[in-house]
Structures are given as structure tokens and as C-alpha cells.
Design a protein around this motif. Structure first.
Motif, PDB file in Angstrom:
ATOM      1  N   PRO A  64       0.799  -1.231   0.000  1.00  0.00           N
ATOM      2  CA  PRO A  64       0.000   0.000   0.000  1.00  0.00           C
ATOM      3  C   PRO A  64       0.832   1.283   0.000  1.00  0.00           C
ATOM      4  O   PRO A  64       0.535   2.218  -0.749  1.00  0.00           O
ATOM      5  CB  PRO A  64      -0.809  -0.123   1.286  1.00  0.00           C
ATOM      6  N   SER A  68       0.675   4.455  -2.775  1.00  0.00           N
ATOM      7  CA  SER A  68       0.389   5.868  -2.514  1.00  0.00           C
ATOM      8  C   SER A  68       1.573   6.747  -2.914  1.00  0.00           C
ATOM      9  O   SER A  68       1.386   7.882  -3.345  1.00  0.00           O
ATOM     10  CB  SER A  68      -0.069   6.087  -1.073  1.00  0.00           C
ATOM     11  N   ARG A  71       1.282   7.116  -6.632  1.00  0.00           N
ATOM     12  CA  ARG A  71       0.152   7.990  -6.919  1.00  0.00           C
ATOM     13  C   ARG A  71       0.574   9.462  -6.875  1.00  0.00           C
ATOM     14  O   ARG A  71       0.089  10.296  -7.607  1.00  0.00           O
ATOM     15  CB  ARG A  71      -0.952   7.700  -5.894  1.00  0.00           C
ATOM     16  N   LYS A  94      -1.936   0.468 -10.562  1.00  0.00           N
ATOM     17  CA  LYS A  94      -2.768   0.833  -9.417  1.00  0.00           C
ATOM     18  C   LYS A  94      -2.662   2.301  -9.037  1.00  0.00           C
ATOM     19  O   LYS A  94      -3.473   2.800  -8.272  1.00  0.00           O
ATOM     20  CB  LYS A  94      -2.382  -0.034  -8.210  1.00  0.00           C
ATOM     21  N   SER A  95      -1.632   2.984  -9.542  1.00  0.00           N
ATOM     22  CA  SER A  95      -1.385   4.359  -9.096  1.00  0.00           C
ATOM     23  C   SER A  95      -2.444   5.339  -9.576  1.00  0.00           C
ATOM     24  O   SER A  95      -2.704   6.337  -8.932  1.00  0.00           O
ATOM     25  CB  SER A  95      -0.014   4.822  -9.579  1.00  0.00           C
TER      26      SER A  95
ATOM     27  N   GLY B 176      -5.316   9.733  -9.408  1.00  0.00           N
ATOM     28  CA  GLY B 176      -5.480   8.504  -8.646  1.00  0.00           C
ATOM     29  C   GLY B 176      -6.672   7.660  -9.058  1.00  0.00           C
ATOM     30  O   GLY B 176      -7.027   6.712  -8.387  1.00  0.00           O
ATOM     31  N   SER B 224     -12.095   3.130  -8.927  1.00  0.00           N
ATOM     32  CA  SER B 224     -11.367   3.233  -7.667  1.00  0.00           C
ATOM     33  C   SER B 224     -10.508   4.494  -7.674  1.00  0.00           C
ATOM     34  O   SER B 224     -10.089   4.979  -8.726  1.00  0.00           O
ATOM     35  CB  SER B 224     -10.522   1.987  -7.414  1.00  0.00           C
ATOM     36  N   TYR B 225     -10.294   4.981  -6.491  1.00  0.00           N
ATOM     37  CA  TYR B 225      -9.594   6.249  -6.321  1.00  0.00           C
ATOM     38  C   TYR B 225      -8.548   6.100  -5.230  1.00  0.00           C
ATOM     39  O   TYR B 225      -8.844   5.635  -4.140  1.00  0.00           O
ATOM     40  CB  TYR B 225     -10.612   7.335  -5.949  1.00  0.00           C
ATOM     41  N   VAL B 226      -7.311   6.437  -5.546  1.00  0.00           N
ATOM     42  CA  VAL B 226      -6.253   6.453  -4.539  1.00  0.00           C
ATOM     43  C   VAL B 226      -6.040   7.903  -4.153  1.00  0.00           C
ATOM     44  O   VAL B 226      -5.771   8.751  -5.009  1.00  0.00           O
ATOM     45  CB  VAL B 226      -4.943   5.845  -5.082  1.00  0.00           C
ATOM     46  N   PHE B 232      -1.692   5.309   2.618  1.00  0.00           N
ATOM     47  CA  PHE B 232      -2.466   4.778   1.505  1.00  0.00           C
ATOM     48  C   PHE B 232      -3.948   4.793   1.845  1.00  0.00           C
ATOM     49  O   PHE B 232      -4.377   4.270   2.868  1.00  0.00           O
ATOM     50  CB  PHE B 232      -2.005   3.349   1.218  1.00  0.00           C
ATOM     51  N   GLN B 234      -7.566   4.106  -0.314  1.00  0.00           N
ATOM     52  CA  GLN B 234      -8.210   3.789  -1.583  1.00  0.00           C
ATOM     53  C   GLN B 234      -9.699   3.641  -1.352  1.00  0.00           C
ATOM     54  O   GLN B 234     -10.132   2.990  -0.392  1.00  0.00           O
ATOM     55  CB  GLN B 234      -7.639   2.473  -2.120  1.00  0.00           C
ATOM     56  N   GLY B 236     -13.358   2.658  -3.412  1.00  0.00           N
ATOM     57  CA  GLY B 236     -13.824   2.055  -4.657  1.00  0.00           C
ATOM     58  C   GLY B 236     -15.306   1.773  -4.635  1.00  0.00           C
ATOM     59  O   GLY B 236     -15.913   1.617  -3.571  1.00  0.00           O
TER      60      GLY B 236
END
Lengths: 298, 461
Positions: A64, A68, A71, A94-95, B176, B224-226, B232, B234, B236
């Protein structure tokens, strides 16, 4: 009640605070590129590294905290040549960050355009965990460091044109100092020319080329496969015929096999750092490598 | 600056060019002046050179920038192959097979209080293949990634081909955001999104079997959004067709939907963690059939559920990797809890007269597991599973025939496994379950191989 709510939201804000942003967020896959960015950009960037100096950058998970970091990154600096193949593609996916995707200015793969050593002639996993693109451990060649520094400097200037002059000066200053330092190291290690080495894993072809060392064998029977008794037995027989000068391994690697061979043959084991953590410098890294090699050569 | 030096220089040179006198002191002065003159000339020269250097540096910078731009253009063209090591698409095959031994008849398997659907069950006894998976994936262009996974497996003597995943996903949409479209494993829970070959045990946790029939998958869209945060975070959401178990029946365009949130991070260099919350819901389920109670009622009486269903879940994962070296010793702890509430009616299809009952479902369960890599290539794992059902309805008999009463039994299971990984592409696992899922406790043994060939798998958390 209102006060409690206020405090809670403050706490949340702190926990997830974007923080005061430096101009550029840089994520380095390996710390050696992170310290190089620090060297070239000083306080104009905020650098983090996905791995530590003592970690094998191949065996990392897309955890995780890394997602981030990816990101938030404006620039991603990675070795490439499949070193990060297990986790970087996943991290990129995933970013949700468009700036660091392949082909964008924020994506710098330092081995791209570099002639890599040790391209396999045959692609077959029975040969171990081979890198089809060639050996990725280029940080042990000072000339390639200079090439990467130049690429980095250009990329920083492109992403942050307001500070282009600053990066230019820093870059020129670094190149001068680096050239002088590299000449000094080479001179000090002149006596090592032609020395024969056994290495644990194939981490050192660039160092060997620079210092003109001759690599006789690896302790691993195949790349990424732990040393076996049978293979070590063969190495012992070969070593007794032709005694190598030293056994090289990275300081994070298990030294049991190296010690075993050393005990049987009296050949010194030399543990070398392969990288340096953020806050350090490449001068330190090379200085350490040179010192340890000199000590062993004595 | 330079003008001033030049002026000085001129002044000095005019001084020096004065006629020489006979006095030796004058000669000395002249000499000194000569020295000064030449020093200044040198400095002026150096300064001029620096000026030129700076100008040419500037030109060089411009040229370099042009060069970088050109390289980038080239890189863009070759971007897809740079990212995926020359294979396009990347193809991987998972070979999975096992030798299993059970004390009880696997046909008699049940989870009291849970009507089993999907692929729930413990599989075949003796030699059998698990899921043979063939996956294709690639960056389609600079905007989209795509993946298709086909699973081939044996079911009651027939070879079944199942399209497990087929989706497209945006690449680097920005801010993100990522959007996934197609058939995919839901983001609900922790284990659900992972492929079976990435699981640490040969079988799914009981709660996954009980609620989802192994796992939750469907066709739909996932956003989904980071968040732009140090920690971290997230968020979704999924809108799904609702055609797959545990939804089912005909629906409007959106038959089920879900929300999930994950928080995670590192503690120092050795520890990392993730906490997830998720919610899934499907309203107006029509005719969701499941396997009934095998030893009650006629064999062809199939329980069918109509109504609303809702699942809430929490998952926690913690990993300890000393010095971040995942090849050496490391520990992974994992816990998931699920709870399902349902409201509707259960009918026994093919019964005559047609038997039906109102149904108020309350099912929950959790598992906790620890997997310890005690030396390179070797892992040891322990797992405990537990389920709890407290369902009620107007007709207890119908509920019992539908397998929805707990029969005074709380399903639980103890599992232990040891595995050997010759490389990161191959694994041989030995597992033992003490299974108290239903009244008759069962000893289950598995010897399983899971090998992957083709493109390099992803190291997910």
C-alpha cells in the motif's frame, strides 16, 4: 461536541495530509537513483525510494505505501531491464497516475539506451531467473553513473523548467567532481587489474569491467537459485586448481556459501554494498567499495 | 564588470608604455607593472571564456531539451514493449493439480446454515486437476490495459471452460483514478481479488465458500480512487450485473453494487499493514438456487431464494519482513470477517405441494491465518475458520431442508500447511485440515502443486 469533531477532523487531516509540497515528488525504485536525484536537485525535489540499499529490488511487493507513493510521484526513476518486473507494472496500474506511465516525461528508465552486459543467449527459465534485457546492475560503473546523471538532469529540467539553470549547474558540478573521484578510485585500485574473482550472484559485471577483474564463476548454480552442495563442490575442485583472489558478494546476500568456500581455500570473502540509502551519496558508496576491495587485496 | 577590467588594463598598459628611465627602481616598477598587466589579461581572458561557455551552455541546454523531447517521442512509440519485456500480450499458464484424501464422502459436504452455491465444495478425492488458468494481459495502448483469464477445470466428469476475468482498465487516468470495465473479481474483502494460485492454502476459507461459493465475481464496472495522501487510502465502488451467485435472477441494469475502502502503510522498514472495509448489496434477487440439504427431502428439490441480500466485511493484513528482505524470513497475518443479512422467501423448487417459507437470514464467519517463511523457499501456515448462522423463517422444516438451519452445529476448521517454492514460479504444498464443517468431523489431506509458466507474475501485497 463541536470541539471534539473539530479535533477529529484535524487528526484525520494530519493523517492524510498532503503535506507541504516540494516542487517535484520523485519516486526512485532503487535508492542509488534516489541519492543521485538528491545530488542533482537538492531541496527542489522530495525524493523517496521504493527499496532500501540492503534489499534485493527484485523481491518487493506492490504494498500500500508504494501505491500511494506512486500515486503522488511526478517523476519515477527506475533501473528497468526487468529488475522491477514483479511489482512496478502493478504499481503503475494501481497508481492512477498518468504522469509516470511509460512514455511520459515523468517515467525515466535508466537502463534504456544503455548497452547492457550479459544478455542471455538463450531464454529459458531452467537457466534460472534470467533477465532477457541484460544485467541491470549498472550502478557499479562510474561512467554509466555519469550517463544517468546527465539523463536525470535533462529530465528534471524538462519537468521543472523554472529550475532548469539550477539543475544545469548542479549537474555540471557533479560531473566534474565525479570524474575526478572516479579517476582517483581507479588509480587506487590499479593493483587489482587482472585479479580473478568468484561472485555470489551476477551483480558485478560492470565493476569487473571497470576495474578489469576476471570473473571465474558464480556461487549460485543459476541466477536466483541458492548455492547447492554439488555446485559448491565443483567450485572447490576448480578453485584448488586455480586459486581465485577473492569472493565477492553484496552485503545483503547470505554469506554461508561464500564462507564455506573461503574456509576451504583461504580465499578472502569481500562483502560490498550494492547501493546506498537516501541521505547518503554515491561518493560514499564507491568510497566504501574501494576501501573494502583494498583491504581484501592487502 | 568586464568593461571595468578592460579600462583598468588600458590604463595600466599606457603606464607601462612610458619611456624607460635609467633608474633600477623604475625598472623594477616596470617589471611589476608588466606582471600586473599580464595577470589582468589572463583574468580578462578567463572571464571572456566563461561568458562564452555560459552562452554555449544555454544553447546546449536548449539542444538537450530538444533531444529529450525527441527521445520521449520515440519512447512513446515503443512504450508498450518497454513495459512488458517484449511479450505482447503477456501469456501465463498456471498448472495446478493435487492428490487429496478425505475421511468422509466429499459428496456429503455441507455447511449447516449456509445454502451452498457457485463452486463451493471440497473437490474430488484422489488425483485431480485444480484450475488450469490461462491468462493474457497487455497494455492495449497508452490508455488501456486488458486482461482475460480462462480457467479450465473438471466438474462432475466434464471439462468446463470458464471465463474468470475479461476486463479493460484505464492506465494513469490521473488524480489517482482507475476505471475497470468487464468481468472481474470484486474488490470486496482481501482474498477475493487474488487468484487462487496466489492463496496460501489449497482451499478457500469457509466463509468464502459459504457466502460466495469460493469467490465474488461479476460483470460490471469498478471505479477506484487512490487519495493524494502519505498514508495509503483507496476508495472504490462497483456496479454489477447481479447475475452471479450470491446475487441471481433477472434485474434492472444494475443488479448488485458494492463499496470498499482500504487504508494501509508501513511501520518502519520491517512492517506493513492494510485494513479494508467493504459492503455489497443486491436487491430483488429472483430465484437464486443453491444446493440443498443432501440428506433431507427429495434429491431434486432445489432451494431458491427471492429477496434482498447485504454483506459487510472487514479485513486486516499485516506483514513482517525483517530488513525488507522478502526472500528470507517473513511473516504474514491475515484476518477477515464477513456478515450477511438477507430478507425474503425461500422456496423448494420441484416440491409438491410447493413448500415455501419467509426467510430472515443472519450469517457470519471469519478466518485468521498466519504464514511464516522460516527459511528461503519454505513456508509454514496455520489457519482457523469459523462460521455462525442464525437464520429464521415462518417454516423451520423448509429452512432445514434448504440447509439453512445450523442443526445446533457451529462449523469450524483447523488447517496447517507446509510449502516448498523451488523458485518464485513453482510451489509444492502439503496441507492438512481438521474439518468440523458439519456434524461428522473430517480429516482432509492435500498434496498440491501450483506452477506458473510464461510471463512473470505480479508481486501483490
Amino acid at each position: 461536541m463541536m470541539r471534539l469533531l473539530f479535533r477529529l477532523s484535524l487528526l484525520l487531516a494530519l493523517l492524510f495530509s498532503a503535506g507541504a509540497r516540494a516542487e517535484l515528488n520523485v519516486l526512485a525504485c532503487e535508492p542509488e537513483w534516489g541519492v543521485l536525484v538528491e545530488e542533482l536537485a537538492g531541496d527542489r525535489v522530495k525524493v523517496s525510494s521504493a527499496t532500501l540499499a540492503r534489499q534485493d529490488p527484485h523481491h518487493i511487493q506492490a504494498r500500500p505505501s508504494l501505491i500511494s507513493k506512486a500515486r503522488r510521484a511526478d517523476l519515477l526513476v527506475c533501473t528497468g531491464a526487468e529488475l522491477e518486473i514483479g511489482w512496478l507494472p502493478l504499481l503503475l496500474r494501481k497508481s492512477g497516475n498518468g504522469k509516470i506511465q511509460p512514455g511520459q516525461p515523468g517515467n525515466l528508465i535508466v537502463t534504456e539506451g544503455v548497452e547492457l552486459l550479459g544478455k542471455p543467449e538463450r531464454l529459458d527459465r531452467s537457466m534460472g531467473d534470467v533477465h532477457t534485457a541484460g544485467n541491470p546492475h549498472i550502478q557499479m560503473d562510474p561512467q554509466l553513473i555519469a550517463v544517468v546523471a546527465e539523463k536525470l538532469q535533462q529530465r528534471l529540467a524538462l519537468l521543472d523548467p523554472d529550475n532548469a539553470d539550477f539543475y544545469g549547474q548542479k549537474g555540471a558540478y557533479f560531473q566534474t567532481r565525479w570524474r575526478q573521484a572516479a579517476e582517483g578510485w581507479k588509480k587506487r585500485l590499479q593493483s587489482l587489474q587482472g585479479r580473478q574473482v568468484i561472485v555470489h550472484h551476477n551483480n558485478w559485471p560492470y565493476l569487473a569491467r571497470w576495474l578489469q577483474l576476471e570473473q571465474l564463476a558464480t556461487l549460485e548454480p543459476k541466477p536466483g537459485v541458492a548455492p547447492t552442495t554439488a555446485h559448491l563442490g565443483k567450485l572447490l575442485t576448480a578453485s584448488q586448481k586455480q586459486l581465485p583472489d577473492m569472493i565477492l558478494l553484496a552485503d545483503y546476500q547470505n554469506d554461508r556459501a561464500a564462507r564455506w568456500l573461503s574456509d576451504k581455500t583461504g580465499v578472502p570473502v569481500v562483502k560490498l554494498p550494492l547501493s546506498v540509502d537516501l541521505g547518503g551519496s554515491l561518493f560514499e558508496l564507491y568510497g566504501e567499495v574501494v576501501e573494502r576491495l583494498l583491504q581484501a587485496a592487502r | 564588470m568586464i568593461n571595468r577590467w578592460m579600462f583598468l588594463g588600458l590604463g595600466l598598459s599606457s603606464l607601462v608604455s612610458m619611456p624607460a628611465s635609467a633608474s633600477p627602481q623604475v625598472g623594477e616598477i616596470q617589471q611589476k607593472l608588466q606582471q600586473l598587466k599580464s595577470q589582468y589579461e589572463q583574468r580578462i581572458g578567463a572571464l571572456e571564456a566563461q561568458l562564452q561557455q555560459l552562452q554555449s551552455n544555454e544553447q546546449q541546454t536548449v539542444q538537450q531539451l530538444q533531444k529529450v523531447n525527441k527521445e520521449l517521442q520515440q519512447a512513446k512509440q515503443g512504450a508498450s514493449d518497454a513495459a512488458s519485456s517484449g511479450f505482447n500480450p503477456q501469456i501465463s499458464v498456471i498448472l495446478d493439480g493435487r492428490l487429496a484424501s478425505f475421511g468422509n464422502d466429499p459428496e456429503a459436504y455441507e455447511l449447516p446454515g449456509f445454502a451452498l452455491g457457485g463452486e463451493a465444495g471440497i473437490g474430488e478425492e484422489g488425483f485431480a486437476l485444480g484450475h488450469t488458468e490461462i491468462a493474457f494481459s497487455a497494455n492495449i495502448d497508452n490508455r488501456f490495459f486488458g486482461q482475460a483469464t480462462v480457467a479450465i477445470h473438471e466438474h462432475e466428469g466434464e471439462t468446463e471452460v470458464e471465463l474468470e476475468e475479461a476486463f479493460i482498465e484505464t492506465i494513469g487516468l490521473g488524480n489517482g483514478l482507475t476505471v475497470k470495465f468487464g468481468r472481474f473479481f470484486s474488490g470486496v474483502g482481501y482474498l477475493n481479488e487474488q487468484h487462487e494460485h496466489a492463496w496460501d492454502f489449497a482451499d478457500a476459507p469457509l466463509i468464502y465458500q459459504g457466502l460466495f461459493g469460493n469467490r465474488l465475481w461479476d460483470d460490471g464496472i469498478q471505479v477506484s480512487y487512490v487519495a493524494d495522501t502519505e498514508t495509503f487510502l483507496q476508495l472504490g465502488a462497483e456496479a454489477l450485473s447481479g447475475r452471479q451467485f450470491p446475487a441471481g435472477g433477472s434485474h434492472e441494469a444494475i443488479g448488485a453494487w458494492s463499496l470498499f475502502a482500504n487504508v494501509g502503510g508501513d511501520i518502519g522498514a520491517d512492517h506493513s499493514w492494510q485494513l479494508g472495509l467493504s459492503h455489497w448489496r443486491s436487491n430483488d434477487i429472483e430465484g437464486r438456487t443453491s444446493g440443498g440439504h443432501s440428506h433431507g427431502g427429495g434429491a431434486d428439490e432445489i432451494p431458491s431464494f427471492d429477496g434482498d441480500s447485504e454483506i459487510n466485511a472487514i479485513d486486516v493484513v499485516y506483514k513482517w519482513v525483517p530488513a525488507g528482505d522478502a526472500q528470507g524470513r517473513n511473516l504474514k497475518l491475515q484476518f477477515e470477517y464477513f456478515e450477511r443479512k438477507e430478507d425474503g422467501t425461500v422456496t423448494l423448487l420441484n416440491s409438491s405441494p410447493l413448500e415455501t417459507t419467509s426467510y430472515d437470514g443472519d450469517q457470519s464467519g471469519w478466518y485468521a491465518q498466519a504464514v511464516y517463511q522460516f527459511k528461503p523457499q519454505w513456508k509454514l501456515g496455520l489457519r482457523y475458520d469459523r462460521l455462525d448462522a442464525d437464520n429464521s423463517g415462518s417454516d423451520e422444516d423448509v429452512l432445514e431442508e434448504a440447509g439453512l438451519t445450523d442443526e445446533g452445529h457451529t462449523p469450524e476448521r483447523y488447517s496447517a500447511m507446509v510449502e516448498w517454492n523451488a523458485s518464485e514460479f513453482s510451489r509444492i504444498r502439503f496441507q492438512y485440515n481438521r474439518d468440523r464443517s458439519y456434524e461428522d468431523s473430517d480429516d482432509q489431506w492435500f498434496l498440491q502443486y501450483t506452477h506458473s509458466l510464461g510471463s512473470h507474475g505480479a508481486h501483490q501485497f
